[in-house]
Design a protein around this motif. Sequence first.
Motif, PDB file in Angstrom:
ATOM      1  N   ILE A  14       0.838  -1.196   0.000  1.00 38.86           N
ATOM      2  CA  ILE A  14       0.000   0.000   0.000  1.00 38.86           C
ATOM      3  C   ILE A  14       0.875   1.248   0.000  1.00 38.86           C
ATOM      4  O   ILE A  14       0.614   2.208  -0.721  1.00 38.86           O
ATOM      5  N   ARG A  15       1.943   1.207   0.820  1.00 41.99           N
ATOM      6  CA  ARG A  15       2.811   2.389   0.916  1.00 41.99           C
ATOM      7  C   ARG A  15       3.409   2.731  -0.447  1.00 41.99           C
ATOM      8  O   ARG A  15       3.491   3.892  -0.840  1.00 41.99           O
ATOM      9  N   LEU A  18       1.237   4.924  -2.840  1.00 46.10           N
ATOM     10  CA  LEU A  18       0.864   6.317  -2.563  1.00 46.10           C
ATOM     11  C   LEU A  18       1.074   7.156  -3.816  1.00 46.10           C
ATOM     12  O   LEU A  18       2.078   6.998  -4.511  1.00 46.10           O
ATOM     13  N   SER A  19       0.129   8.010  -4.097  1.00 49.34           N
ATOM     14  CA  SER A  19       0.062   8.892  -5.270  1.00 49.34           C
ATOM     15  C   SER A  19      -0.142   8.118  -6.579  1.00 49.34           C
ATOM     16  O   SER A  19       0.003   8.684  -7.655  1.00 49.34           O
ATOM     17  N   LEU A  36      -4.372   7.228  -4.472  1.00 49.39           N
ATOM     18  CA  LEU A  36      -4.208   7.034  -3.029  1.00 49.39           C
ATOM     19  C   LEU A  36      -3.316   8.129  -2.446  1.00 49.39           C
ATOM     20  O   LEU A  36      -2.188   8.320  -2.899  1.00 49.39           O
ATOM     21  N   HIS A  37      -3.835   8.814  -1.422  1.00 54.50           N
ATOM     22  CA  HIS A  37      -3.060   9.878  -0.780  1.00 54.50           C
ATOM     23  C   HIS A  37      -2.742   9.585   0.675  1.00 54.50           C
ATOM     24  O   HIS A  37      -1.774  10.099   1.210  1.00 54.50           O
ATOM     25  N   ALA A  38      -3.566   8.774   1.340  1.00 57.60           N
ATOM     26  CA  ALA A  38      -3.287   8.464   2.740  1.00 57.60           C
ATOM     27  C   ALA A  38      -3.959   7.155   3.115  1.00 57.60           C
ATOM     28  O   ALA A  38      -4.959   6.762   2.525  1.00 57.60           O
ATOM     29  N   TYR A  39      -3.344   6.467   4.090  1.00 54.48           N
ATOM     30  CA  TYR A  39      -3.955   5.269   4.653  1.00 54.48           C
ATOM     31  C   TYR A  39      -3.433   5.131   6.072  1.00 54.48           C
ATOM     32  O   TYR A  39      -2.462   5.795   6.467  1.00 54.48           O
ATOM     33  N   ASP A  40      -4.060   4.278   6.852  1.00 50.88           N
ATOM     34  CA  ASP A  40      -3.530   3.955   8.178  1.00 50.88           C
ATOM     35  C   ASP A  40      -3.661   2.450   8.410  1.00 50.88           C
ATOM     36  O   ASP A  40      -4.052   1.710   7.511  1.00 50.88           O
ATOM     37  N   LEU A  45      -8.717   4.942   4.153  1.00 54.13           N
ATOM     38  CA  LEU A  45      -8.042   5.454   2.967  1.00 54.13           C
ATOM     39  C   LEU A  45      -8.525   6.860   2.651  1.00 54.13           C
ATOM     40  O   LEU A  45      -9.670   7.196   2.949  1.00 54.13           O
ATOM     41  N   ILE A  46      -7.668   7.658   2.049  1.00 57.65           N
ATOM     42  CA  ILE A  46      -8.107   8.902   1.420  1.00 57.65           C
ATOM     43  C   ILE A  46      -7.678   8.852  -0.036  1.00 57.65           C
ATOM     44  O   ILE A  46      -6.494   8.660  -0.341  1.00 57.65           O
ATOM     45  N   MET A  78     -12.812  13.865  -3.802  1.00 63.78           N
ATOM     46  CA  MET A  78     -11.928  13.490  -2.684  1.00 63.78           C
ATOM     47  C   MET A  78     -12.766  12.697  -1.694  1.00 63.78           C
ATOM     48  O   MET A  78     -13.850  13.133  -1.312  1.00 63.78           O
ATOM     49  N   LEU A  79     -12.246  11.534  -1.311  1.00 66.02           N
ATOM     50  CA  LEU A  79     -13.079  10.623  -0.537  1.00 66.02           C
ATOM     51  C   LEU A  79     -12.278   9.959   0.574  1.00 66.02           C
ATOM     52  O   LEU A  79     -11.186   9.439   0.340  1.00 66.02           O
ATOM     53  N   PHE A  80     -12.860   9.979   1.790  1.00 64.65           N
ATOM     54  CA  PHE A  80     -12.360   9.150   2.879  1.00 64.65           C
ATOM     55  C   PHE A  80     -13.147   7.843   2.859  1.00 64.65           C
ATOM     56  O   PHE A  80     -14.371   7.858   2.766  1.00 64.65           O
TER      57      PHE A  80
END
Lengths: 95, 115, 97
Positions: A14-15, A18-19, A36-40, A45-46, A78-80
């Motif tokens: 996943i890392r 990103l982008s 993909l801009h962010a995850y935890d 996901l964002i 833009m979606l969470f």
Amino acid sequence: MDPSSGIQEPFDLIRLSLSERVFVKLRGDRELTGILHAYDGHMNLILSDVEETIMIVDVEGAPDGRGTVNVAKRKMEMLFVRGDGVILVSPPSRT
Amino acid sequence: MLIFSVFKTLTDQQVTVELKNDLSITGILKSVDQFLNIRLDNIKVSDEARHPHMMAVKNCFIRGSVVRYVQISAENVDTQLLEDATRREALNQNVYLDAEYKLESREWRLPSGIG
Amino acid sequence: MDETTPPPPPPESEQLPPPPTHTGSPTDFLKGVVGKRVIVRLTSGVDYRGVLSCLDGYMNIALEQTEEHVNGVVTNRYGDAFIRGNNVLYISAAEAL
């Protein structure tokens, strides 16, 4: 470990995405593609530039048992995405 | 914690929260907590015909666990900043990380001793 | 704690090398299956067949050369796939370990 792809743990996949545009399969017969801009660690996901596809199986009017699948699509800028709905994430194929 | 910080930067902005029961609520994000519970003001339900009981409701508290999506306006998000903060959190994956987004400096501030 | 309680028996792995077929802990299985072809079945009944790149303690899984099978039919192919662990019913080895 697989030496060809420097991946030691699943989140590395996943890392490294990103982008990049990823494919996400969600519960409830939904799929997304987006950047993909962010995850935890929960797989929250964002994503941006998102297209959602919802598969709607129409059981009625299908006597053979296999209903026709209707597909609904929509776009969101833009979606969470809450992680608990995520089944699978696939990065763009690295060729 | 990173996503929590992102939501904190979105307070007082308009978002659309889509719940797992397909109810979509648009409103002003008033607050968020670490569980991603959300308080919305000035709410409007997207399909009022299907949810007439929501017409009189002006604000609400949404339990984080019932959220499917939150739609955000793209102009309110610095994607480069997000990706950098995500990479940093991934590097410190074994540490409970409390990254704080500082509005003044537009920076993610990490707890001392990390990254 | 009762002080007369005998200590638990020591682990046997040192004294008895296990026969290769059906012994070893679940962890041993998972270690052995990394890099091999596997079938991952989700609780939904969907199968993913591919090469297991790695997995973590939540059973999050990274697969390569993945085929998605629904009712025995290939419905999708992914170069790489991350599967969120909570969806996993089992991991089955699809080649000799």
